[in-house]
Write an enzyme that holds these catalytic residues in place. Structure first.
Site, PDB file in Angstrom:
ATOM      1  N   CYS A 224      38.605  39.979  42.928  1.00 24.77           N
ATOM      2  CA  CYS A 224      38.407  41.170  43.981  1.00 24.77           C
ATOM      3  C   CYS A 224      38.320  39.834  44.942  1.00 24.77           C
ATOM      4  CB  CYS A 224      37.272  41.849  43.720  1.00 24.77           C
ATOM      5  SG  CYS A 224      37.482  43.077  44.559  1.00 24.77           S
ATOM      6  N   ARG A 316      45.038  36.549  42.173  1.00 24.47           N
ATOM      7  CA  ARG A 316      45.650  35.690  40.209  1.00 24.47           C
ATOM      8  C   ARG A 316      44.259  34.589  40.078  1.00 24.47           C
ATOM      9  NH1 ARG A 316      50.616  32.700  38.471  1.00 24.47           N
ATOM     10  NH2 ARG A 316      49.153  31.104  39.333  1.00 24.47           N
TER      11      ARG A 316
END
Length: 398
Positions: A224, A316
């Site tokens: 995040c 990612r």
């Protein structure tokens, strides 16, 4: 305790897992006598573990594996499995992207619409394993898709976003805000989990909607970037403790006990134990499970907002695939950094401190102790082993 930021502005001091330690009590207990089970609505689970609704973590197959191990996996109904007939092809593509193009390519992949027939099929696939079927939808899309999910046999619904409140305000009449209280009442008796949140007042308001569980965590996860993009969030130890206090207040008001679920920021068994000691009834894990051999991400993990079309709030990350789901969750552990046998670590922590079950462990004594991570660990840090590895098995980017 408030500290002064500057003239006219004060702030509370908040703590993350690395800032605190669990204090042993006067009693110890046999680990076999420790009960770490919990319930959500009519369902009982052997392990206080939810697998996060991330495409790199939960597929219908891994949902079956995790369910049989005693946990609960949450499938993302707005994810790749419900957008593409051949989800595996898209997951293979994602694993090939270089870091500089990954976010743009993810945005393109997730531009494909969600298909109701795939929602029904994926839930049926989870149910075919004989486990409880749980899945998530965002507040913006839940009314569009929830009926299909329920008709397919969904047992538990998770309404999840970066931040979810019980009072969303909008002047756009074409997009009326979701009334959580009315909606959850419509879904009864299906248990609903809502979140995330990170404060006492938001947690209390979410509990008053009739939710069976509340997710706690804004931005603590390894994938995040919300705290960087938006500047919002609360360190997890403080966030969990605050929402646990809201749970106590709500129980005084109504007699109903709402489960507090710590979502994100836990790298190892020690972090999980601290989350429960702060007041959590269960934990939701993402990157810790994305490194399993069975995980659909093929060595990668990414968040629900990583592919947002205008303001991505995730990355990612690469994970080191080095164990099965069973080894990571229940053991046996063959590494000494706490990233394997996570539930065994929780059980042993509770036993070492003398607590019989999760409710008792919620009342454990805590201490502000940042030295816990470094005291006497010079050789481990220098050699990159044990606590010096800092949970490196969880993810390259952690």
């Amino acid at each position: 305790m408030e500290v002064e930021i500057g003239r006219g502005k004060k702030a509370r001091r908040a703590y993350g897992f690395d800032d605190i330690a669990i204090v042993p009590s006067r009693r110890t207990r046999d680990p076999d006598d420790v009960d770490i089970s919990w319930t959500l609505g009519p369902y009982r689970f052997d392990l206080p573990l939810l697998a996060a609704a991330l495409d790199g973590v939960v597929s219908p197959v891994t949902a079956g594996v995790i369910g049989k191990l005693g946990g609960l996996a949450v499938l993302n109904l707005e994810g790749i499995f419900c957008r593409y007939e051949d989800a595996e092809e898209q997951l293979e593509r994602i694993a090939t992207f270089s870091p500089d193009i990954a976010t743009r390519e993810l945005q393109d992949i997730y531009a494909e619409p969600v298909k109701d027939e795939l929602i029904a099929r994926r839930i049926a696939e989870i149910k075919s394993h004989g486990v409880v079927a749980a899945a998530s939808l965002t507040p913006q899309k839940v009314r569009r898709h929830y009926e299909v999910a329920l008709e397919a046999g969904l047992d538990i619904l998770v309404i999840q976003g970066t931040v979810v409140s019980a009072e969303h305000v909008s002047r756009d009449e074409s997009r009326p805000p979701l009334n959580l209280k009315e909606f959850i009442r419509e879904l009864a008796p299906t248990p609903v989990i809502v979140g995330g949140c990170a404060s006492y007042h938001t947690g209390l308001h979410l509990m008053r909607t009739g939710a069976a569980g509340v997710l706690v965590g804004v931005g603590p996860g390894a994938i995040c970037t919300t705290r960087g993009v938006l500047g919002i969030g609360v360190p997890q130890a403080t966030a969990i403790a605050d929402v646990a206090a809201a749970r106590s207040q709500h129980m005084l008001e109504t007699g109903d006990y709402v489960k507090v679920i710590a979502d994100g920021g836990m790298r190892n068994g020690g972090d999980i134990a601290k989350a429960v000691a702060c007041g959590a009834d269960a934990v939701m894990l993402g990157s810790a499970l994305a490194r399993s051999y069975e995980a659909p991400g093929r060595g990668y993990n990414w968040g629900m907002a990583t592919f947002h079309p205008t303001l991505p709030r995730g990355a990612r990350i690469a994970t080191k695939q080095n164990g099965t789901l069973e080894e990571i969750i229940r053991g046996p552990a063959r590494e000494n950094d706490g990233t394997f046998n996570l539930m065994g670590g929780l059980r042993t922590s509770m036993a070492t401190c003398g607590y019989r079950d999760i409710a008792e462990f919620n009342r454990a004594e805590l201490m502000v102790a940042p030295a816990l991570q470094t005291e006497g660990k010079q050789l481990q840090r220098a050699q990159g082993v044990g606590m010096g590895a800092r949970g490196a098995a969880v993810g390259v980017a952690d």
